[in-house]
Design an enzyme around this catalytic site. Structure first.
Site, PDB file in Angstrom:
ATOM      1  N   GLN A 235      43.195 -78.932  21.998  1.00 25.29           N
ATOM      2  CA  GLN A 235      43.673 -78.975  20.622  1.00 25.29           C
ATOM      3  C   GLN A 235      45.178 -78.723  20.512  1.00 25.29           C
ATOM      4  O   GLN A 235      45.698 -78.582  19.404  1.00 25.29           O
ATOM      5  CB  GLN A 235      42.912 -77.937  19.769  1.00 25.29           C
ATOM      6  CG  GLN A 235      41.413 -78.191  19.717  1.00 25.29           C
ATOM      7  CD  GLN A 235      40.656 -77.296  18.744  1.00 25.29           C
ATOM      8  OE1 GLN A 235      39.594 -77.649  18.276  1.00 25.29           O
ATOM      9  NE2 GLN A 235      41.197 -76.131  18.427  1.00 25.29           N
ATOM     10  N   ASN A 264      43.718 -79.811  15.931  1.00 28.67           N
ATOM     11  CA  ASN A 264      43.608 -78.363  16.014  1.00 28.67           C
ATOM     12  C   ASN A 264      42.666 -77.879  14.914  1.00 28.67           C
ATOM     13  O   ASN A 264      43.047 -77.716  13.756  1.00 28.67           O
ATOM     14  CB  ASN A 264      44.978 -77.706  15.873  1.00 28.67           C
ATOM     15  CG  ASN A 264      44.886 -76.195  15.965  1.00 28.67           C
ATOM     16  OD1 ASN A 264      43.887 -75.644  16.420  1.00 28.67           O
ATOM     17  ND2 ASN A 264      45.930 -75.509  15.542  1.00 28.67           N
ATOM     18  N   ASP A 403      31.868 -66.026  15.399  1.00 34.03           N
ATOM     19  CA  ASP A 403      30.961 -65.457  16.395  1.00 34.03           C
ATOM     20  C   ASP A 403      30.076 -64.362  15.804  1.00 34.03           C
ATOM     21  O   ASP A 403      28.864 -64.332  16.034  1.00 34.03           O
ATOM     22  CB  ASP A 403      31.733 -64.934  17.598  1.00 34.03           C
ATOM     23  CG  ASP A 403      32.939 -64.061  17.239  1.00 34.03           C
ATOM     24  OD1 ASP A 403      33.117 -63.717  16.055  1.00 34.03           O
ATOM     25  OD2 ASP A 403      33.710 -63.729  18.153  1.00 34.03           O
ATOM     26  N   HIS A 427      40.770 -60.267  29.342  1.00 38.39           N
ATOM     27  CA  HIS A 427      41.292 -60.943  28.158  1.00 38.39           C
ATOM     28  C   HIS A 427      42.404 -60.094  27.561  1.00 38.39           C
ATOM     29  O   HIS A 427      42.436 -58.869  27.745  1.00 38.39           O
ATOM     30  CB  HIS A 427      40.143 -61.118  27.156  1.00 38.39           C
ATOM     31  CG  HIS A 427      40.414 -62.020  25.997  1.00 38.39           C
ATOM     32  ND1 HIS A 427      41.211 -61.657  24.935  1.00 38.39           N
ATOM     33  CD2 HIS A 427      39.980 -63.279  25.708  1.00 38.39           C
ATOM     34  CE1 HIS A 427      41.254 -62.640  24.048  1.00 38.39           C
ATOM     35  NE2 HIS A 427      40.520 -63.643  24.502  1.00 38.39           N
TER      36      HIS A 427
END
Length: 665
Positions: A235, A264, A403, A427
């Site tokens: 994207q 995007n 999520d 992360h």
């Protein structure tokens, strides 16, 4: 055994060592330290001060400084224990989280097989209870010079509330070398063949990270055997295919990689595309979501698929997050939704930002209790195809809350989520981002309210409306006018209903960024000399206190700060800031005492110039009062509307139209 009760052996978990042999992650794989168990909560009691003192003490390092030599990591599945050395493999990646297997899967006993060499090597098997206390279960000694396999049959019966199994190795007069270790179980024959996976990675201008991630996935043949396809939803303008590491990454995946270029559409657009493509192909048992800016432990893919295959019912299986900057630091271990506030938070008893390098798993009581969750963030999350077929795809929210909403929606439909120990990625921590102050503030606000309208059990969203109003006032007193206006627009869009969510997906980011540009506090500068130095006509009698004030002191600051908003500003503050505040100290109760300040952003890359504007404050306050009154009044109608439209908005057909695909299935 009758034909109807045929069973076979299935490996649940393999002994592993880190792919990159980075010493920073060794505490997650092998442990040279002893057990120094923290205090039991019942011993500490209910006194608030005692609990706070114990929480602080539990985070204190117990390490002696013992190190693991890099050269002892002999391979991905082999490790050397030096003569006379005692090491434990009761670690995050090599312990066996028995409590989770006991609660959520059909497995009721496991077999540990450890293959090693080294005459006189002593292997000891331990278990822990949910309160963290450990017990020796069994042991064996290597008697010959050649390779020996030591086996132990272990029940899962006593792990109702949590607990782990693990093994320690004490080398004798010679080095001991572990060449393999597995945890396996006898399972029905129809559960032996592993399910297969479509991996979905959404990427946006992180070609180097994404290419490296693809190589990590392709580094293990057993992981690749599970893959039907690896989808990269491209994207961005900096393409992963143009990265110098991409050709090798593509080759490592043996023709299973497909890059899909699209507009995007945010993380939700990328992950929903992976869901849609998985359903359209009709080959996979699961879709696995991975963020593009992670470092993966590929073994986690094997473990989550195996866990999902053996789950009692179809289950979303996720992993945990370690910090990519401090790689033994656990940032996210289990997430729940506080339904009254409708806000995500760590599950009860979880202590976030836990440093395994300071206190090991065997010394940490809370890590032994099973943690049940409402959702797993989509930096690493495995979703069964049957779940998508039953409840639809993710919401078109661009970023944030897709999520968590999906986990709550699945939970309501009877599909639990398990955040599985031993499955994780590294992360960038959320605490190192600016997402509460930059353009993402719009999506935080809008999407949280959308999720609450869909799932809040309270008639008017519990504390949602009041808390939103409270936060708006705090942002106003903090001179963060751009944040206030973005949050206003978010609520106005919520009031417009769900039918614009798909249409807004490709355009809303640009609109929010243009809106934000109108305010001075959104003009971020990386040059420290971009702002004038601080100056006041009359210096303060004492320096600004950067300690956290009491609740009473905060209430006093709130009242004083609110009154100040209706007074004129100090003239010199139109030319010079009155203070320079680092992000950690830029709290509303300090900013409310100032007429101008230079404020650093949480990621440390830039700062903004805040100036108090009484006229702007009054106008924005009136607007926020009007919007929140309307939201409170219309909540029942809006909740009914969003719930009625949920199935259509999350359907494969709706997403196919957004992607410009004629046939959704």
């Amino acid at each position: 055994m009758s034909a109807d009760n045929q069973s076979a052996t299935r490996v649940l978990q393999r002994f592993v060592m880190p792919l990159d042999k980075d010493p920073d992650v060794f505490p997650l794989y092998v442990d040279p330290e002893a057990i120094v168990l923290d205090a039991d909560k019942d011993t500490v009691g209910g006194d608030k001060s005692a609990k706070a003192l114990n929480a602080a003490a539990s985070r204190q390092s117990t390490t002696t400084g013992a190190k693991i030599a890099v050269e002892d990591v002999l391979g991905r599945h082999s490790f050397r224990v030096r003569a006379g050395q005692e090491l434990s493999f009761g670690t995050y990646f090599n312990g066996f989280a028995a409590g989770y297997w006991r609660r959520w899967t059909i497995v009721d006993s496991v077999r540990l097989d450890v293959t090693l060499t080294g005459a006189g090597a002593h292997l000891i098997v331990y278990k822990s209870m949910a309160n963290g206390r450990s017990q020796k279960v069994d042991d064996a000694v290597v008697t010959g010079d050649g390779e020996s396999t030591l086996s132990f049959d272990l029940t899962l019966t006593p792990f109702q509330d949590g607990g782990w199994y693990w093994f320690d190795v004490i080398a004798g007069g010679a080095d001991a070398v572990i060449t393999a270790a597995t945890w396996s179980a006898e399972v029905p024959e129809d559960r032996v063949t592993p399910g297969t996976v479509t991996v979905g990675i959404t990427t946006m201008n992180r070609p180097d990270f994404c290419a490296a991630l693809l190589s990590q996935i392709g580094s293990d043949d057993e992981v690749k055997a599970l893959l039907d396809e690896v989808l990269v939803m491209e994207q961005g303008t900096k393409k992963v295919a143009d990265d110098e590491g991409f050709p090798a990454a593509e080759k490592s995946l043996d023709g299973k990689l497909r890059v899909i270029e699209q507009a995007n559409l945010g993380g939700s657009g990328g992950f929903a595309r992976a869901q849609l493509e998985t359903l359209r192909a009709g080959n996979s048992s699961y879709v696995l979501f991975l963020d593009d800016d992670i470092i993966a432990e590929p073994e986690s893919i094997l473990r989550t698929v195996t866990f999902g295959d053996l789950a009692r019912r179809r289950t979303i299986v996720g992993g945990h997050m370690f910090s990519i900057y401090s790689r033994a630091d656990m940032h996210s271990y289990g997430e729940v939704i506080n339904r009254f506030r409708f806000w995500w938070q760590s599950a009860p008893s979880v202590l976030p930002n836990w440093d395994f390098g300071a206190r090991n798993l065997r010394s940490t009581r809370w890590l032994h209790k099973r943690i049940d969750v409402d959702f797993n963030p989509w930096f690493f999350c495995l979703i069964p195809v049957e779940v998508m077929e039953s409840i639809g795809l993710g919401l078109p929210l661009f970023i944030k809350w897709d999520d968590s909403e999906y986990g709550v929606r699945a939970q309501a439909a009877g599909f639990p989520t398990v955040s599985m120990p031993g499955a994780a990625v590294w992360h960038v921590p959320w605490t190192d981002k600016n997402d509460a102050l930059d353009w993402q503030a719009y999506f935080h606000q809008r999407n949280r309210f959308v999720a609450a309208l869909l799932h809040s059990p309270f008639k008017r969203g519990g504390r949602m409306v009041f808390e939103s109003f409270q936060h708006q006032v705090m942002h106003l007193m903090s001179m963060q006018y751009s944040v206030v206006e973005m949050r206003h627009q978010a609520l106005l869009d919520v009031l417009d209903g769900p039918d614009k969510l798909h249409a807004d997906l490709p355009t809303k980011l640009g609109q929010v960024r243009e809106l934000r540009k109108q305010w001075q506090d959104a003009d971020l500068q990386g040059d420290p000399d971009a702002f004038p130095p601080p100056r006041r006509a009359k210096p303060k009698k004492r320096d600004m206190d950067t300690e956290v004030p009491t609740r009473r002191e905060q209430t006093k600051s709130k009242l004083i700060g609110a009154v100040r908003q209706f007074k004129g500003v100090r003239p010199l503050s139109r030319e010079f800031p009155e203070a320079v505040l680092p992000a950690m100290d830029a709290k509303w109760y300090r900013l409310a005492t100032l007429d101008a300040a230079v404020v650093s952003m949480p990621d440390g890359t830039s700062a903004a110039y805040y100036q108090r504007d009484p006229e702007q404050f009054r106008a924005a306050l009136k607007k926020t009062v009007d919007i929140h009154k309307r939201l409170h009044a219309e909540w029942p109608r809006l909740a009914a509307l969003y719930q009625e439209r949920l199935g259509d908005v999350t359907s494969p057909d709706a997403w196919a139209r957004t992607f410009g695909i004629e046939d959704a299935g």
